[in-house]
Design a protein around this motif. Sequence first.
Motif, PDB file in Angstrom:
ATOM      1  N   LYS A  69       0.756  -1.336   0.040  1.00 49.09           N
ATOM      2  CA  LYS A  69      -0.107   0.035   0.066  1.00 49.09           C
ATOM      3  C   LYS A  69       0.993   1.397  -0.041  1.00 49.09           C
ATOM      4  CE  LYS A  69      -3.748   2.453   2.370  1.00 49.09           C
ATOM      5  NZ  LYS A  69      -4.662   2.200   3.413  1.00 49.09           N
ATOM      6  N   SER A 100      -4.983   7.927 -10.148  1.00 42.72           N
ATOM      7  CA  SER A 100      -6.129   7.345  -9.932  1.00 42.72           C
ATOM      8  C   SER A 100      -6.454   6.014 -10.135  1.00 42.72           C
ATOM      9  CB  SER A 100      -7.331   8.119 -10.557  1.00 42.72           C
ATOM     10  OG  SER A 100      -6.934   8.041 -12.093  1.00 42.72           O
ATOM     11  N   ARG A 138      -4.574   3.280  -9.772  1.00 44.17           N
ATOM     12  CA  ARG A 138      -4.468   1.939  -8.842  1.00 44.17           C
ATOM     13  C   ARG A 138      -5.043   2.585  -7.370  1.00 44.17           C
ATOM     14  NH1 ARG A 138       1.526   0.009  -8.926  1.00 44.17           N
ATOM     15  NH2 ARG A 138       0.643  -1.295  -7.587  1.00 44.17           N
ATOM     16  N   ASN A 139      -5.977   3.471  -7.266  1.00 40.64           N
ATOM     17  CA  ASN A 139      -6.286   4.127  -6.406  1.00 40.64           C
ATOM     18  C   ASN A 139      -7.770   3.883  -5.825  1.00 40.64           C
ATOM     19  OD1 ASN A 139      -7.021   5.997  -4.177  1.00 40.64           O
ATOM     20  ND2 ASN A 139      -5.194   7.306  -4.472  1.00 40.64           N
ATOM     21  N   LYS A 140      -7.881   2.905  -4.918  1.00 44.68           N
ATOM     22  CA  LYS A 140      -9.151   2.270  -4.503  1.00 44.68           C
ATOM     23  C   LYS A 140     -10.334   3.698  -4.089  1.00 44.68           C
ATOM     24  CE  LYS A 140      -7.683  -2.069  -3.465  1.00 44.68           C
ATOM     25  NZ  LYS A 140      -7.604  -3.182  -2.415  1.00 44.68           N
ATOM     26  N   ASP A 141      -9.556   4.486  -3.336  1.00 42.53           N
ATOM     27  CA  ASP A 141     -10.392   5.461  -2.777  1.00 42.53           C
ATOM     28  C   ASP A 141     -11.058   6.445  -3.992  1.00 42.53           C
ATOM     29  OD1 ASP A 141     -10.012   4.904  -0.297  1.00 42.53           O
ATOM     30  OD2 ASP A 141      -8.203   6.272  -0.064  1.00 42.53           O
ATOM     31  N   LYS A 179     -11.262   5.454  -7.179  1.00 45.05           N
ATOM     32  CA  LYS A 179     -12.448   4.659  -7.994  1.00 45.05           C
ATOM     33  C   LYS A 179     -13.641   4.636  -7.208  1.00 45.05           C
ATOM     34  CE  LYS A 179      -9.179   1.391  -8.695  1.00 45.05           C
ATOM     35  NZ  LYS A 179      -8.545   0.172  -9.604  1.00 45.05           N
ATOM     36  N   GLY A 180     -13.464   4.178  -5.956  1.00 43.47           N
ATOM     37  CA  GLY A 180     -14.680   4.250  -5.282  1.00 43.47           C
ATOM     38  C   GLY A 180     -15.512   5.456  -5.194  1.00 43.47           C
TER      39      GLY A 180
END
Length: 310
Positions: free
Chosen positions: A235, A290, A292-295, A297-298
Amino acid sequence: MEGNNDTVVTEFILLGLSHHPRAQAMLFGVFLVVYLVTLLGNGLMVVLIFVSPLLHNPMYFFLSNLSFLDIFYTTSSVPQMLVNCFSHQPTISFEGCIAQMYVGLFLGIAECFLLAVMAYDRLAAVCSPLHYTLIMSKRLCIQLATISWAAALLLTLIAVVLQPTRFCGHNVINHFSCELQAFLKIACSDTSLNDLLIMTNSIFVLIIPFCFILVTYGRISLAVMRIQSAKGRSKAFSTCGSHIVVVTVFYGSAMSMYLHPQGKISSDRGKMISLFYGAVTPMLNPLIYSLRNKDVKGAFWRLLGKKVSE
């Protein structure tokens, strides 16, 4: 602008690729895609960060500053490039050229400082996670962003004061846009003070922030290696890796352009280099931060869900 034997310059001719019509058509397509992706990507990042409470933290605060900056950075030059691709002799007014040059300089300097500030933010997040919210308080974040913008404005105003005033009728700029280095090459007044200013500014704007970022990520790497959890290390690396990619592309191209004395870099090579920090990097920023960023994409899917539900 007018001397005893001088011709008043009221407009400049931007050569770009005007002697290569086939290349111009291809370049138009490339510039158009780059510009649209830049506007869409950075605009979406600003909207997502503004509307999503989960993205209201220091990292995304600075990223919203960067995205906002990149929208105007590309808009200051790329639309002009698109228009010029279909002009046999593309011109720009003297006032328009000056405005384009100094707006681009201001935004470029601001980006250098913002990337360094973002590195400090990542250092606090990785090396002091328990005290991160105390270190990167809302007040400090606003102060760091304000200092970055204010310092960029000050350095730009100094360049404006030292602007060459005599061009002796020379009005052909071998570039896609009004770039400072190309602009100085056509001045017939003494530009030695301008050259000294560029080299001095390069130290404070490029070398010092870049060295700070290298030291910062050296410390971050040591801290990450001490993390016991493989998931935690992954992470940390994914969060910081995107920033390293942006820094490498932006600083690498800018330093290769401005750390050379005027005249030591060919015009054609300079044009290509300037495209990286003036057009390519602003396009890559939202994609790199963005993908590889889950936040992020969420937040994007939640935003779509709200729109669908409405």
